[in-house]
Design an enzyme around this catalytic site. Structure first.
Site, mmCIF file in Angstrom:
data_model
loop_
_atom_site.group_PDB
_atom_site.id
_atom_site.type_symbol
_atom_site.label_atom_id
_atom_site.label_comp_id
_atom_site.label_asym_id
_atom_site.label_seq_id
_atom_site.Cartn_x
_atom_site.Cartn_y
_atom_site.Cartn_z
ATOM 1 N N LYS A 36 0.829 -1.204 0.000
ATOM 2 C CA LYS A 36 0.000 0.000 0.000
ATOM 3 C C LYS A 36 0.870 1.264 0.000
ATOM 4 C CE LYS A 36 -3.942 0.100 2.617
ATOM 5 N NZ LYS A 36 -4.630 0.249 3.899
ATOM 6 N N GLY A 253 -35.538 2.021 2.221
ATOM 7 C CA GLY A 253 -34.842 1.244 1.196
ATOM 8 C C GLY A 253 -34.609 -0.181 1.644
ATOM 9 N N GLY A 257 -25.910 -0.307 5.206
ATOM 10 C CA GLY A 257 -24.754 -1.207 5.171
ATOM 11 C C GLY A 257 -23.496 -0.390 5.380
ATOM 12 N N CYS A 260 -19.539 1.087 8.815
ATOM 13 C CA CYS A 260 -19.717 1.930 10.004
ATOM 14 C C CYS A 260 -20.968 1.564 10.788
ATOM 15 C CB CYS A 260 -19.753 3.391 9.589
ATOM 16 S SG CYS A 260 -18.262 3.865 8.712
ATOM 17 N N LYS A 320 -23.632 1.872 -0.926
ATOM 18 C CA LYS A 320 -24.374 3.089 -1.271
ATOM 19 C C LYS A 320 -23.684 3.693 -2.489
ATOM 20 C CE LYS A 320 -21.786 6.449 1.425
ATOM 21 N NZ LYS A 320 -21.853 7.596 2.296
#
Ligand code: UGA
Length: 431
Positions: A36, A253, A257, A260, A320
């Site tokens: 990373k 909805g 999810g 968090c 989302k």
């Protein structure tokens, strides 16, 4: 200008580091994942977050941000150290704080002069105390402070949220720590909430839990609306005009999810149990959220009748819109439930396909939304990507086998779709 070390170059760490560098501080981002770090040094950002790559590139050009795997070196050079490591959920719902402990111990060993250590990872109340004790027990004769500074960043708009916060919460136990953090955040000219460390920790968990509660509340209301033929969109609008309720997070909805809400809710509940004050409402919020995904699948089954052998196009997979994040995405449970019933799934997401391939098996990944819809018995909108609103739905009408749309986010225009001959099914939407 302050010298800031960010330990943990994940989502929160990178956004925090980039924004502090953007504000003129000198930032060193640390991570023990060398791959990373090498990527970041080459200017490649391992996560999708609008604007983050550009912000990091600009800061790197000005030598305001650098990346290292060497924590000791970063600590030697910095005055403020943010702990931004992962706190994943354990099987019992509690937060796994082993990374936080590990980093605290490593910080202690490298501390040679006063430093302020700030927990930014989302942690249960009393973690600050633990961090303090861990450092105290491993540090030499060096003065230090521990503070809590929870983040309220939404994925997809994290930079905007960081630079224009509703509030900055700092939990401190000394005037020196308060001064340092106030200086660091001064350029944002934001409302500062100064508390003790434990209260700051609770502000974070309570805020996420409250927002999640609003979502589960409106989802439960949506089911009532479905049962009687009322319209949850109108109900939410009517409720939201009351300033004591407010309009946000009342979008019905398929449930919340992401990394968090589900984990923070579970961790807050777990902590309340551990403290002997079980916060049962939170468990019910989680129950409603789980049931909402099953409710969506049931809705599909009620309309399509037999699911075995049917083909469904899934628009969106991420938890989302505006993110490639698949962690705890409602799509995963919905897909598993549909697969169990023998449905063939063709899916498309503008950003999350690579991550989705890692977690989903047996799904056909289409190269665009239209290919996903070709030959489908129904189209199910799973993620609120703006791009799905401007799809050419008359083209889709010609591609599908059956003109049925399940709108898992109440995100599409029912009248437009109905005008094109689609049967539209939202959540609690009487259309
Ligand atoms: C959330 C909080 O909004 C941030 O303030 C917080 O800092 C962050 O968690 C965190 O703890 O790090 P995020 O998970 O990025 O941010 O996403 P949200 O935009 O809050 O959405 C969470 C979930 O709720 C998504 O699945 C979303 O689709 C769903 N949602 C949201 C609804 O179903 N209805 C709504 O009305 C709002």
């Amino acid at each position: 200008m302050q010298k800031v070390a960010i330990v943990g170059s994940g989502y929160v760490g990178l956004v925090t580091g980039a924004c502090f560098a953007h504000l003129g501080n000198k930032v060193i981002c640390v991570d023990n994942d060398l791959k990373k770090i090498r990527m970041l040094r080459k200017g490649k950002v391992p996560i999708y977050e609008p604007g983050l790559d550009k912000m990091i590139a600009a800061a790197a050009r000005k030598k305001k941000i650098s990346f290292t795997a060497n924590l000791a070196e970063a600590i030697r050079e910095c005055d403020i150290i943010f702990i931004c490591v992962n706190t994943p959920p354990k099987d019992d719902g509690g937060a796994d704080l082993s990374y936080v402990e590990n980093v605290s111990r490593q910080i202690a060993k490298s501390l040679k002069r006063y430093c302020l250590i700030v927990e930014k990872s989302t942690v249960p109340v009393q973690t600050g105390e633990r961090v303090f004790r861990t450092i105290r027990d491993h540090v030499g004769n060096v003065e230090f402070d521990v503070a809590s500074n929870p983040e309220f960043l939404r994925e997809g708009s994290a930079i905007e949220d960081f630079l224009n916060p509703d509030r900055v919460v700092i939990g401190v136990s000394s005037a020196k720590a308060e001064k340092l953090l106030k200086q660091l955040y001064a350029p944002l000219k934001s409302k500062m909430v100064v508390t003790d460390i434990k209260s700051a920790e609770i502000i974070k968990h309570a805020s996420n839990s409250f927002l999640a509660t609003k979502i589960s509340f409106i989802n439960a209301v949506a089911r009532v609306c479905d049962a009687v033929g009322a319209d949850v969109e109108k109900v939410a609008a009517g409720m939201g005009l009351d300033p004591r309720i407010g309009p946000s997070f009342l979008k019905a909805g398929i449930g919340f999810g992401g990394f968090c809400f589900p984990k923070d809710l579970a961790a807050f509940y777990h902590m309340s149990q551990k403290l002997g004050v079980p916060f049962e409402l939170l468990q019910e919020v989680l129950n409603i959220n789980e049931a909402q995904k099953a409710y969506f699948v049931k809705k599909i089954e009620n309309v399509l009748w037999n699911l075995r052998g049917k083909r469904i196009a899934l628009l969106g997979l991420a938890f989302k819109g505006n993110t490639d994040d698949m962690r705890f995405a409602p799509s995963i449970d919905i897909i598993h439930a549909l697969q169990k019933e023998g449905v063939e799934l063709h899916a498309y997401d503008p950003e999350a396909m690579d991550r989705a391939r890692e977690v989903l098996k047996g799904v056909v990944f289409a190269k665009n939304a239209y290919e996903a819809c070709r030959g489908a018995d129904a189209v199910a909108l799973i993620t609120d990507w703006k791009a799905f609103q401007s799809l050419n739905w008359s083209k889709i009408r010609k591609l599908v086998r059956q003109p049925v749309v399940f709108d898992g986010r109440n995100f599409l225009e029912p009248e437009v779709l109905q005008g094109l001959g689609f049967h539209y099914h939202g959540i609690g939407r009487n259309v």
